[in-house]
Design an enzyme around this catalytic site. Structure first.
Site, PDB file in Angstrom:
ATOM      1  N   GLY A  50      21.820 -34.090   0.349  1.00 26.44           N
ATOM      2  CA  GLY A  50      21.061 -33.217   1.249  1.00 26.44           C
ATOM      3  C   GLY A  50      20.484 -34.096   2.333  1.00 26.44           C
ATOM      4  N   GLU A  51      19.187 -34.105   2.446  1.00 28.07           N
ATOM      5  CA  GLU A  51      18.505 -34.932   3.451  1.00 28.07           C
ATOM      6  C   GLU A  51      17.368 -35.667   2.741  1.00 28.07           C
ATOM      7  OE1 GLU A  51      19.036 -35.932   6.578  1.00 28.07           O
ATOM      8  OE2 GLU A  51      17.186 -37.039   6.201  1.00 28.07           O
ATOM      9  N   CYS A  82      24.672 -39.309  -2.770  1.00 26.15           N
ATOM     10  CA  CYS A  82      24.411 -39.347  -1.323  1.00 26.15           C
ATOM     11  C   CYS A  82      22.905 -39.452  -1.044  1.00 26.15           C
ATOM     12  CB  CYS A  82      25.076 -38.160  -0.638  1.00 26.15           C
ATOM     13  SG  CYS A  82      25.334 -38.450   1.119  1.00 26.15           S
ATOM     14  N   ARG A 141      27.886 -37.819   6.112  1.00 27.84           N
ATOM     15  CA  ARG A 141      26.760 -38.624   6.623  1.00 27.84           C
ATOM     16  C   ARG A 141      26.276 -39.579   5.530  1.00 27.84           C
ATOM     17  NH1 ARG A 141      22.389 -35.935   7.474  1.00 27.84           N
ATOM     18  NH2 ARG A 141      23.076 -34.065   6.395  1.00 27.84           N
ATOM     19  N   HIS A 181      30.093 -37.287  -2.679  1.00 30.73           N
ATOM     20  CA  HIS A 181      29.697 -36.008  -3.293  1.00 30.73           C
ATOM     21  C   HIS A 181      30.730 -35.574  -4.336  1.00 30.73           C
ATOM     22  CE1 HIS A 181      26.442 -34.730  -0.514  1.00 30.73           C
ATOM     23  NE2 HIS A 181      27.095 -35.483   0.358  1.00 30.73           N
ATOM     24  N   GLU A 183      30.373 -33.545  -6.616  1.00 26.52           N
ATOM     25  CA  GLU A 183      30.206 -32.114  -6.925  1.00 26.52           C
ATOM     26  C   GLU A 183      31.062 -31.255  -5.997  1.00 26.52           C
ATOM     27  OE1 GLU A 183      28.162 -34.027  -5.433  1.00 26.52           O
ATOM     28  OE2 GLU A 183      27.210 -33.002  -3.752  1.00 26.52           O
TER      29      GLU A 183
END
Ligand code: GLN
Length: 202
Positions: A50-51, A82, A141, A181, A183
């Site tokens: 996510g972030e 991530c 990212r 990722h 997932e």
């Protein structure tokens, strides 16, 4: 066969649903975690992508940061993907000065290491991890590990244009982290490895 391990998914922000599905496919019982009490009795915890700056702020706002850090220090198995890898790192490069991580992994992680030109890409991991043939990894990212302490095992990397390697998966004790990722893409082997790690730790 022992009971399904209850594995938390930090559900402050990010791709929670995809991790819940992947854990279910691996025989774990996923539990979204937003409150400190939801950390009780977990066999492991997934910190999703996510972030990371947002996850950091929300963890502080929800009073989750301190109990979560305490649980990690006490040995709770955790898998960070991530942004989750960023949150498990002891040290960051290219992060805002006030960004905090949960820490625990003796690594230095560079945020957004693949640059704006390559916001997302897929690549095969190079190392034979996870076992069972080539693993196609999805990077969005993505960060990379640029420094590792002595107890950190490098599990996988991907090639750089200059011939060097980006380190993209590491393990230290009960902590596992990937810059990609798993997932996404439907290959359950990384989650299966983490569920096995959580079972073994319990
Ligand atoms: N660049 C993001 C961050 O710093 C991570 C991206 C991701 O999790 N897909 O948090």
């Amino acid at each position: 066969m022992t009971a399904a391990p209850v594995v938390g998914v930090l559900a402050l922000q990010g791709d929670v649903r995809e991790h819940v599905a992947a854990l279910t496919a691996c025989g774990a019982l996923p539990r979204p975690v937003r409150r400190p009490a939801e950390l009780d009795g977990l066999a492991g915890l997934v910190i999703p992508g996510g972030e990371s700056t947002t996850i950091d702020k929300l963890a502080r706002a929800f009073d989750l940061r301190e109990p979560l850090v305490a649980a990690l220090r006490a040995g709770l198995p955790a898998f960070g993907s991530c942004a989750g890898m960023i949150m498990l790192a002891d040290r960051l490069v290219d992060a805002p000065a006030d960004q905090q991580t949960f820490g625990g992994l003796d690594v230095t992680v560079r945020r957004n290491a693949f640059g704006r030109q390559t916001d997302s890409f897929e690549a095969d991991l190079d190392s034979g991890w996870p076992a069972g043939g080539a693993f196609r990894a999805v990077f969005i990212r993505a960060p990379e590990v640029v420094g590792c302490g002595p107890d950190v095992e490098v599990l996988a990397s991907v090639p750089r244009p200059d011939g060097a390697r980006h380190v993209v998966a590491v393990r230290q004790g009960n902590l596992l982290a990937t810059a990609f990722h798993p997932e996404m893409g439907g290959d359950p082997r990384v989650h299966a490895a983490f569920v096995a790690l959580a079972r073994a730790a319990g």
